[in-house]
Write a protein that holds these residues in place. Structure first.
Motif, mmCIF file in Angstrom:
data_model
loop_
_atom_site.group_PDB
_atom_site.id
_atom_site.type_symbol
_atom_site.label_atom_id
_atom_site.label_comp_id
_atom_site.label_asym_id
_atom_site.label_seq_id
_atom_site.Cartn_x
_atom_site.Cartn_y
_atom_site.Cartn_z
ATOM 1 N N ARG A 68 0.851 -1.464 -0.510
ATOM 2 C CA ARG A 68 -0.147 0.623 0.440
ATOM 3 C C ARG A 68 1.089 1.010 -0.025
ATOM 4 N NH1 ARG A 68 -1.887 0.143 5.290
ATOM 5 N NH2 ARG A 68 0.053 -0.919 5.816
ATOM 6 N N LEU A 69 0.278 2.128 -0.597
ATOM 7 C CA LEU A 69 0.841 3.724 -0.602
ATOM 8 C C LEU A 69 0.283 4.062 0.571
ATOM 9 C CD1 LEU A 69 2.877 5.984 -1.280
ATOM 10 C CD2 LEU A 69 0.466 6.857 -2.512
ATOM 11 N N VAL A 70 1.201 4.533 1.984
ATOM 12 C CA VAL A 70 1.226 4.913 3.001
ATOM 13 C C VAL A 70 1.044 6.740 2.773
ATOM 14 C CG1 VAL A 70 0.677 4.963 5.535
ATOM 15 C CG2 VAL A 70 0.724 3.018 4.019
ATOM 16 N N VAL A 71 0.706 7.414 3.791
ATOM 17 C CA VAL A 71 0.297 9.385 3.443
ATOM 18 C C VAL A 71 0.146 8.812 5.196
ATOM 19 C CG1 VAL A 71 0.475 11.115 2.923
ATOM 20 C CG2 VAL A 71 -0.132 9.217 1.452
ATOM 21 N N VAL A 72 1.358 9.908 5.730
ATOM 22 C CA VAL A 72 1.220 10.229 7.093
ATOM 23 C C VAL A 72 2.131 11.696 7.288
ATOM 24 C CG1 VAL A 72 3.329 10.246 8.873
ATOM 25 C CG2 VAL A 72 2.542 8.117 7.568
ATOM 26 N N ASP A 73 1.390 12.205 8.029
ATOM 27 C CA ASP A 73 1.023 13.838 8.576
ATOM 28 C C ASP A 73 2.622 13.984 9.552
ATOM 29 O OD1 ASP A 73 -0.151 16.833 9.012
ATOM 30 O OD2 ASP A 73 -0.003 15.831 11.112
#
Length: 765
Positions: free
Chosen positions: A182-187
């Motif tokens: 998966r492509l994961v986005v983290v703030d």
């Protein structure tokens, strides 16, 4: 079955023997070898008179120009002539490379097929993470955008202004990485995951970022005969939750990629030699018949057999549009080996047309790029007739040559411009550097060891469509192997090693007369060189004893203020340790605002993590270390469903009919059924096993889209593969399992205070 197969082969061999076909030549090749002014129009036709170049497999020249094709018929004639002359009873077996191995060997390709079948199918739906996703108004604005190198660190690249694809990217506010497919986005501010999306199945994934757009490159497989495929996915991250907006499947093995000004150049290697229905002799008497049958197969081939295709969506890439128009296919004037190198230009933030690609009929192994040029190099093909003669083979080994092909990337599309070759083989991408219109290349001539080996710096210039050597200097590291190279303006640094590390400084201010200025001999060697100022170079590599035995990891600080007398002024060492920076320079981080170097290091049977070093005032000081060890974490934790004997239809071993049943019954290891996005088990080393899926389905053990993983107890260290600075935080990235540094395994991001190195957060992605 065996008798049927033998009968089919015998029938084909007999038919080929009776056909009487022999290699045929085309009408010649229309091109512009040695002519700088010739151009082609949109259809591939030349706007000047044609120059006919008759080429044969035995032609020998020392520089490689270009052959351009006026139309598809001429291109096909060239392919028939060149390749039918090189086919044998075992297919294309009449030649070899004396250098870097092809990117995908058949055994690796088979393993890749098995890995890809086990991966989760690509999904377009965004995963619900349970975290509050930022709204459109929360997205970073151009006015407040952080500045790379000041507010955050980017990918460690070879050339300023030339980005390199990597497993993780950041814009200073968000972190993008791959985890369990998966492509994961983290703030970064809240240190929370904001969204994720399942991406194309495969391995070796790498990213580019441009604003709110990502380009994901995935190595994959197809049902085409050669099996190679690369998946390009455009992903929109403007809303905090990623959305896949386009997927394109292109034939070819992904080699590498570079991005300049928001346009990525994706370099692929396509091996059409796997596409042919070759037959093989059952004994020596059948060799000539098999060779004739195989030659017939080549002569009956069409362009569909030779040129890569592409498709959109998830369709099989073996049926689709041709990626490269005939007029954009070129060939070196000297046969440079089987395979085709293709450069696909992809705007990261916009739509793209894969059919606007450029290609050269030669395999590619090593990629280097400046802001205006892209070079693809490979060790040139050597005819296999030399293998039958030991003396000729030794001579061929010492005369290995590297072919280099230049593409102009100053425009929207890459354009193939020129080719050349140099004597010797290169070490890696840092062996090449373009400066003031010249290409500098470091090569080694002779064997990798032995007193007869010698390294050279060669300077090439473009003359029409030929790269010509204009200057060189040798006598570098006799009897040694190149370990690292770095060019900075008019200066070059070369490290070789056998028992000690000679660090060479080279003056390249006069391209026609490069000169060795200084040489420093010290224990160990640097496998990666990083200039940190005009007078200081940091070397990362290995320590060694006086006999050349590796004793641990080492970082050296070189003072090069006097190029005639370079000095090692500081050293940091970790006995029994090693690092992979020499293999992957992107693992190294230099944070100039704080004079900090962050280097992943593993110490045998002791510790694994990242060492933080401060390099200042001519010294190297260890500030501290960070790792991904979580105290008290119990082994056996997993998000997957662990299969036990309670799931089996029977627990009587004499009734077992599959290997999977035995593995589930024997509880030494663990058998996991994992949904897309789930992977791994703490304290275990897990592998996807696609060949067990069929057995699990027959036993009714599979639910939905689950895959099967087999896990074994492991005491492997928690390796850190990347480091990032954002503001006052040091982020480190690692993956579960050895060799899982490509997003196939589950990722973890840890955050430490940059100054105290205190752990602030640990995210399991």
């Amino acid at each position: 079955m065996r008798k049927t197969l033998m009968l089919a082969i015998s029938t084909l061999l007999l038919a080929a023997a009776c056909s009487g076909d022999t290699p045929r030549g085309g009408p010649g090749l229309s091109g512009s070898v040695g002519t700088a002014e010739a151009t082609t129009d949109a259809t591939g036709g030349s706007d000047q008179g044609d120059t006919v170049v008759e080429l044969g497999p035995d032609d020998v020249v020392l520089t490689a120009g270009l052959v351009r094709f006026d139309d598809c018929d001429t291109l096909l004639d060239y392919l028939h002539e060149e390749y039918s002359a090189r086919v044998g009873p075992w297919g294309f077996d009449r030649g070899g490379w004396f250098g870097p191995m092809p990117i995908m060997e058949p055994e690796i390709a088979m393993a890749a097929d098995e890995m890809a079948e086990a991966a989760a199918p690509a999904a377009m739906a965004v995963e619900d993470t349970g975290a509050a996703a930022p709204t459109q108004s929360d997205a970073p604005s151009a006015a407040a955008a952080p500045v790379e190198g000041v507010d955050f660190s980017g990918t460690n690249v070879q050339e300023a202004g030339v980005d390199e694809a990597d497993i993780v990217k950041t814009d200073g506010q968000r972190i993008f990485t791959l985890s369990a497919g998966r492509l994961v986005v983290v703030d970064a501010a809240s240190r929370t995951r904001t969204g994720a999306v399942a991406v194309a199945e495969g391995w070796g994934r790498e990213l580019f970022i441009d604003g709110d757009s990502l380009l994901l490159i995935t190595r994959s497989t197809s049902d085409a005969p050669d099996g190679s495929e690369t998946v390009l996915q455009s992903i929109d991250v403007s809303g905090g939750t990623p959305e896949i907006v386009r997927t394109v499947n292109v034939q070819g093995n992904y080699i590498s990629a570079r991005s300049v000004g928001g346009t990525a150049r994706v370099i692929l290697r396509y091996d059409p030699q796997w596409n042919f229905p070759f037959v093989y002799p059952q004994n020596d008497a059948g060799a000539s018949v098999a060779e004739e049958a195989n030659r017939t197969a080549v002569l009956n081939s069409t362009l569909d057999d030779w040129l890569p295709h592409y498709t959109t969506g998830t369709a099989d890439s073996s049926t689709g549009s041709l990626m490269v128009p005939c007029g954009d296919v070129h060939a070196p004037s000297v046969f440079s080996g089987f395979g085709m190198t293709t450069v696909v230009s992809v705007p990261i933030g916009g739509d793209f047309d894969p059919s606007s690609s450029a290609a050269v009929m030669a395999p590619g192994d090593t990629v280097y790029a400046s802001t205006g040029s892209l070079y693809v190099a490979t060790t040139r093909w050597v005819e296999a007739d030399t293998f039958d003669d030991d003396e000729a083979w030794q001579e061929a080994w010492h005369q290995r040559r590297t072919s280099i092909h230049r593409f102009d990337i100053s425009g929207a599309q890459a354009a193939y411009e020129s080719s050349g070759e140099v004597l010797g083989v290169i070490h890696n991408q840092f062996s090449l550097s373009e400066h003031d219109g010249h290409l500098r290349v470091v090569t080694t001539v002779g064997g990798p060891w032995g007193d007869e080996s010698e390294s050279w710096v060669r300077v090439l210039s473009t003359a029409g469509d030929v790269l010509v050597e204009v200057g060189s200097v040798g006598d570098i590291g006799r009897g040694e192997q190149v370990q690292s190279v770095r060019f900075v303006g008019d200066v070059g640094y070369v490290v070789t090693f056998r028992q000690i590390d000679p660090f060479y400084t080279i003056d390249l201010s006069d391209p026609a007369d490069p000169r060795i200025l200084g040489e420093l001999k010290i224990p160990g060697f640097s496998s990666y060189l990083h200039p940190i100022s005009d007078s200081l170079v940091l070397g990362v590599g290995s320590d060694a004893d006086p006999d050349g035995r590796i004793t641990g990891a080492k970082v050296s600080l070189f003072d090069v203020s006097d190029l005639t007398a370079p000095r090692e002024v500081a050293v940091w060492a970790a006995p029994d340790g090693w690092n992979d920076v020499g293999w992957d320079h992107r693992a190294f981080l230099w944070w100039a605002p704080e004079n900090l170097a962050v280097i992943p290091v593993t110490v045998w049977n002791d510790w694994s993590g990242a060492v933080v070093l401060r390099v200042a005032d001519g010294t190297i000081t260890e500030v501290g270390r960070v790792d991904h060890v979580i105290e008290g974490e119990e082994p056996g934790r997993t998000d997957c469903r662990r299969l036990t004997e309670a799931d089996l239809p029977t627990t009587e071993m004499e009734d077992f009919s599959t290997e999977l049943e035995y593995m589930i019954f024997d509880e030494y290891g663990a058998v996991l059924a994992c949904e897309p996005g789930e992977a791994g088990m703490t304290g275990f080393e897990c592998y996807d096993e696609p060949w067990f899926v069929d057995e699990a389905e027959r036993l009714d053990l599979i639910l939905g889209d689950e895959s099967i993983s087999i896990c074994w107890p492991s005491d492997q260290p928690d390796v850190i593969s990347r480091s990032i600075v954002i503001g006052d935080d040091l982020w480190t990235l690692g993956f579960e399992g050895w060799g899982g540094f490509d997003g196939s395994s589950k990722a973890r991001l840890h955050v430490n205070d940059l100054r105290t190195l205190e752990r602030l957060a640990a995210l399991e992605l």
